[in-house]
Design a protein around this motif. Structure first.
Motif, PDB file in Angstrom:
ATOM      1  N   GLU A 190       0.854  -1.186   0.000  1.00  0.00           N
ATOM      2  CA  GLU A 190       0.000   0.000   0.000  1.00  0.00           C
ATOM      3  C   GLU A 190       0.888   1.233   0.000  1.00  0.00           C
ATOM      4  O   GLU A 190       1.968   1.252   0.602  1.00  0.00           O
ATOM      5  CB  GLU A 190      -0.918   0.006   1.221  1.00  0.00           C
ATOM      6  N   LEU A 191       0.414   2.268  -0.676  1.00  0.00           N
ATOM      7  CA  LEU A 191       1.085   3.566  -0.681  1.00  0.00           C
ATOM      8  C   LEU A 191       0.083   4.589  -0.187  1.00  0.00           C
ATOM      9  O   LEU A 191      -0.982   4.774  -0.773  1.00  0.00           O
ATOM     10  CB  LEU A 191       1.563   3.918  -2.091  1.00  0.00           C
ATOM     11  N   LEU A 192       0.426   5.236   0.922  1.00  0.00           N
ATOM     12  CA  LEU A 192      -0.458   6.237   1.513  1.00  0.00           C
ATOM     13  C   LEU A 192       0.241   7.592   1.470  1.00  0.00           C
ATOM     14  O   LEU A 192       1.429   7.701   1.789  1.00  0.00           O
ATOM     15  CB  LEU A 192      -0.807   5.882   2.963  1.00  0.00           C
ATOM     16  N   ILE A 193      -0.492   8.613   1.055  1.00  0.00           N
ATOM     17  CA  ILE A 193       0.031   9.979   0.981  1.00  0.00           C
ATOM     18  C   ILE A 193      -0.878  10.848   1.844  1.00  0.00           C
ATOM     19  O   ILE A 193      -2.069  10.980   1.565  1.00  0.00           O
ATOM     20  CB  ILE A 193       0.049  10.495  -0.470  1.00  0.00           C
ATOM     21  N   PHE A 194      -0.288  11.392   2.916  1.00  0.00           N
ATOM     22  CA  PHE A 194      -1.098  12.117   3.886  1.00  0.00           C
ATOM     23  C   PHE A 194      -0.963  13.618   3.711  1.00  0.00           C
ATOM     24  O   PHE A 194       0.126  14.147   3.524  1.00  0.00           O
ATOM     25  CB  PHE A 194      -0.705  11.739   5.313  1.00  0.00           C
ATOM     26  N   SER A 195      -2.124  14.258   3.788  1.00  0.00           N
ATOM     27  CA  SER A 195      -2.206  15.699   3.936  1.00  0.00           C
ATOM     28  C   SER A 195      -2.882  15.918   5.284  1.00  0.00           C
ATOM     29  O   SER A 195      -4.102  15.759   5.415  1.00  0.00           O
ATOM     30  CB  SER A 195      -3.031  16.325   2.803  1.00  0.00           C
ATOM     31  N   GLY A 196      -2.063  16.193   6.299  1.00  0.00           N
ATOM     32  CA  GLY A 196      -2.600  16.173   7.654  1.00  0.00           C
ATOM     33  C   GLY A 196      -2.920  14.748   8.030  1.00  0.00           C
ATOM     34  O   GLY A 196      -2.073  13.849   7.968  1.00  0.00           O
ATOM     35  N   ALA A 197      -4.186  14.491   8.424  1.00  0.00           N
ATOM     36  CA  ALA A 197      -4.603  13.136   8.804  1.00  0.00           C
ATOM     37  C   ALA A 197      -5.321  12.408   7.686  1.00  0.00           C
ATOM     38  O   ALA A 197      -5.761  11.277   7.867  1.00  0.00           O
ATOM     39  CB  ALA A 197      -5.503  13.208  10.042  1.00  0.00           C
ATOM     40  N   THR A 198      -5.425  13.011   6.513  1.00  0.00           N
ATOM     41  CA  THR A 198      -6.189  12.428   5.407  1.00  0.00           C
ATOM     42  C   THR A 198      -5.258  11.771   4.397  1.00  0.00           C
ATOM     43  O   THR A 198      -4.296  12.389   3.928  1.00  0.00           O
ATOM     44  CB  THR A 198      -7.026  13.511   4.704  1.00  0.00           C
ATOM     45  N   ASN A 199      -5.600  10.532   4.030  1.00  0.00           N
ATOM     46  CA  ASN A 199      -4.866   9.819   2.993  1.00  0.00           C
ATOM     47  C   ASN A 199      -5.439  10.232   1.642  1.00  0.00           C
ATOM     48  O   ASN A 199      -6.458   9.693   1.193  1.00  0.00           O
ATOM     49  CB  ASN A 199      -4.992   8.309   3.203  1.00  0.00           C
ATOM     50  N   VAL A 200      -4.774  11.179   0.994  1.00  0.00           N
ATOM     51  CA  VAL A 200      -5.301  11.729  -0.263  1.00  0.00           C
ATOM     52  C   VAL A 200      -5.020  10.813  -1.443  1.00  0.00           C
ATOM     53  O   VAL A 200      -5.478  11.082  -2.568  1.00  0.00           O
ATOM     54  CB  VAL A 200      -4.721  13.134  -0.517  1.00  0.00           C
ATOM     55  N   ALA A 201      -4.271   9.716  -1.226  1.00  0.00           N
ATOM     56  CA  ALA A 201      -4.009   8.766  -2.311  1.00  0.00           C
ATOM     57  C   ALA A 201      -5.086   7.699  -2.421  1.00  0.00           C
ATOM     58  O   ALA A 201      -5.075   6.911  -3.382  1.00  0.00           O
ATOM     59  CB  ALA A 201      -2.650   8.088  -2.079  1.00  0.00           C
ATOM     60  N   LEU A 202      -6.021   7.653  -1.481  1.00  0.00           N
ATOM     61  CA  LEU A 202      -7.010   6.577  -1.441  1.00  0.00           C
ATOM     62  C   LEU A 202      -7.841   6.542  -2.718  1.00  0.00           C
ATOM     63  O   LEU A 202      -8.492   7.520  -3.090  1.00  0.00           O
ATOM     64  CB  LEU A 202      -7.909   6.766  -0.212  1.00  0.00           C
ATOM     65  N   HIS A 203      -7.763   5.381  -3.389  1.00  0.00           N
ATOM     66  CA  HIS A 203      -8.535   5.102  -4.621  1.00  0.00           C
ATOM     67  C   HIS A 203      -8.283   6.108  -5.741  1.00  0.00           C
ATOM     68  O   HIS A 203      -9.134   6.319  -6.602  1.00  0.00           O
ATOM     69  CB  HIS A 203     -10.042   5.038  -4.316  1.00  0.00           C
TER      70      HIS A 203
END
Length: 668
Positions: A190-203
């Protein structure tokens, strides 16, 4: 955290470099924790160990998923490690990103246990915007520096400076082997990209190098580039904090047909309108037995929809999620969907009773999270449903859907959970190093204690030996003092008394000659005073230091007194050297000389005496010769005095008769 990050990251040519201090298991630390244990005190190490143990007790546990499901992304295979592979996430809009998380693919090794598989040894992270297609490098990673002791299975947390980006690319520049066929590849779970607490890479859309169709057909359905951003990680959320909660489970779906409806509804009123941005569904737990038991016909339904509305009758409903199960999705512990910010007060999850759902199917979830502004706004709100729980008094209450807990305890926000897993790995890597150093220190202390014990024993033995030697010395000194007192009393007082006796005899004979009598009486007075001084010397030699200040003069006076009726010759050589002798030795030599004369007067019957005294800086010699009856034995009193002087004494009988006594004293 930022202070710590600043210590472990530094700029290199404008690039955020991830040096040896970056751990595969920590968002802001490394395997070695940058701790020079040898420079820390034992107390500091023990304090650090206690801190680690306390912290580990509050961190999420590393629990791995079981069953089947989506694994992640797998690249083309290569025969060498220097091939380059990449993936790019299109964020579709500009976000201010500040953290990137890579979760590795985990392989079950029958010798080593769980290990990472085909995680790149070197990679770099680039980001840019639509107007900046080349982008810039945000960070670079080198496994030899980041994980010198080997990779763990925890996520790699990479904090970065807040950067505006609409796309992020991972370029693997040095690949590692994948285990099952020993080819080089690039794999990520999995690759997760966070902006604050939000994973903006989701789907979000994923780009990657094209793969041959023949290879795509051979790939398992568990591998896809879309699975790289589906929110599915290889871990179970086990926070190890908070009370456990048993998942909600409904009655079978055929109960709906009795109520003349074919759709099950789960509604919640949030109390006010929220901009819903993400929906997370937590699946019901599996058994903890080995192998795990699975509830057939129960759990997450194979198809459902989620709607949001601001009217309680859902007349203005908007579809947020329309889900149909894929082959690999059934065992996912957490299903996540990002939705366009939609202001909703009411949420409804609908499960239609169709051909994909058997009549005895039971709907079940551990938790339903509705995320708005990075917060779960459904927490504590109670769902209502047109299908009753499995048992009315069952612990599988519908309240479990929004209690914020699962079978293992509290449900954590995704970024907090992954950071805790990373920190746990870092601390669990650091802990044995500290234990080893503490063990080494204890071994050193034990060795030092053993050495100190031996040194103490040696010191005690030395003290005892010193006491014994001192005692022997004191006994010897006492014997010497006793011998000296006896010698001094004999040689000085005895000789003086004998002299007084002789002077008394002469005084009696000279009673008619007044002048001569007065001289004899004066001599007797002098001898009496001298005897008093000698007595004081015998008790305290320091009080009699005035004795023999001029040894030659004292010898001449004594010769005149004792040898008044005997012809004598007195020869001196080295008067100056005699004067340099210590007082004690001068007194001993004087007493030796006096006792020699007394012995001649008492026992030899001599009429002539010759005395030769010589002194140098190296030796002193007394030679006393008389023409008396002669003897070869050394008188005991002279032998004793010679012993006190540590001098050598000999006797000889000259050809013409008499006795010659020689005393040789070496000067030290």
């Amino acid at each position: 955290m930022l202070d710590f990050i600043s210590q472990i990251l530094h700029k290199k040519n404008g690039v955020l470099w991830l040096p040896f201090v970056l751990s595969l298991a920590s968002c802001f630390s490394n395997v070695s924790h940058a701790v020079e244990f040898e420079n820390q005190s034992l107390n500091g190490l023990e304090t650090r160990l206690a801190e680690i143990d306390q912290r580990l007790g509050s961190l999420a546990q590393m629990s791995l998923r079981t069953g089947d499901g989506a694994i992640g992304y797998r690249s083309n295979r290569h025969s060498n490690a220097d091939a380059t592979e990449w993936v790019e996430i299109d964020l579709e809009q500009i976000y201010l990103i500040d953290q990137i998380v890579l979760t590795p693919v985990i392989w079950r090794d029958f010798q080593k246990g769980f290990t990472t598989d085909a995680f790149p040894l070197q990679f770099r992270i680039l980001a840019g915007t639509e107007s900046d297609p080349k982008g810039r490098i945000l960070a670079e990673y080198d496994a030899q520096r980041a994980a010198p002791q080997g990779m763990g299975i925890a996520p790699v947390i990479i904090p970065i400076e807040p950067t505006a980006a609409s796309w992020v690319r991972i370029e693997a520049t040095q690949l590692s082997l994948r285990t099952f066929d020993q080819y080089y590849a690039f794999e990520l779970s999995e690759l997760l990209i966070f902006s604050g607490a939000t994973n903006v890479a989701l789907h979000q859309p994923v780009k990657a190098p094209n793969q041959p169709q023949s290879r795509l057909k051979r790939l398992s359905a568990s591998w896809s580039k879309s699975y790289l951003v589906d929110g599915s990680v290889p871990y179970l959320m086990n926070s190890s904090t908070g009370e456990r909660s048993i998942s909600y489970l409904s009655r079978p779906m055929d109960q709906l047909t009795k109520g003349k409806t074919t759709t099950a509804f789960f509604n919640v009123d949030l109390g006010t309108s929220y901009p819903i941005e993400q929906i997370n569904l937590h699946a019901i737990e599996k058994g903890n037995t080995v192998p795990q038991s699975n509830m057939d016909g129960a759990g997450t339904p194979p198809a459902f929809s989620i709607e949001g509305a601001n009217n309680p009758d859902f007349s203005d409903a908007i579809v947020l999620v329309d889900y149909t199960e894929h082959l690999t999705s059934s065992d996912e512990p957490i299903m996540m969907w990002d939705v366009p910010d939609t202001n909703c007060r009411y949420i409804r999850l609908s499960v239609a009773n169709n051909e994909r759902i058997t009549p005895d199917f039971q709907i079940g979830f551990a938790e339903i999270e509705l995320i708005a502004n990075a917060q779960n706004v459904a927490l504590g709100k109670e769902f209502t449903s047109n299908i009753a729980p499995r048992h009315e008094a069952s612990s599988r209450s519908i309240k479990a859907l929004t209690d914020g807990r699962n079978l293992y305890g509290d449900i954590l926000p995704m970024h907090n959970w992954l950071e805790q897993l990373a920190e746990r790995h870092r601390l669990e890597t650091e802990r044995p190093l500290i234990l080893a150093e503490i063990g080494h220190r204890y071994a050193q202390q034990k060795s030092n204690l053993r050495v100190m014990t031996w040194l103490l024993a040696a010191a005690v033995a030395a003290i005892c030996f010193t006491i014994l030697i001192g005692r022997n010395i004191r006994v010897k000194q006492a014997a010497q003092i006793k011998e000296r007192f006896a010698a001094d009393l004999h040689d000085e007082l005895g000789a003086n008394l004998h002299t007084i006796s002789l002077l008394s005899d002469l005084a009696r004979d000279s009673v008619d000659e007044r002048d001569e009598l007065i001289g004899l009486l004066d001599e007797m007075r002098i001898m009496s005073e001298r005897s008093g001084k000698a007595a004081r010397y015998c008790t305290n030699i320091l009080e009699a230091e005035e004795l023999c200040e001029d040894l030659q003069d004292e010898i001449e006076k004594m010769s005149r007194r004792l040898l008044a009726d005997i012809q004598y010759t007195l020869n001196f050589k080295g008067k100056t050297e005699l004067g340099t002798l210590r007082t004690k030795r001068r007194i001993d030599l004087y007493l030796f000389y006096k006792e020699s004369l007394v012995n001649i007067i008492r026992h030899s019957g001599a009429s002539e005496v010759t005395i030769d005294i010589s002194a140098s800086m190296n030796r002193v010699q007394f030679v006393i010769t008389d023409n008396g009856s002669g003897t070869t034995e050394i008188p005991p009193s002279l032998a004793r005095r010679a012993r006190l002087l540590k001098a050598k004494i000999t006797t000889d009988t000259p050809v013409e008769g008499g006795t010659s006594i020689t005393l040789n004293l070496k000067r030290t």
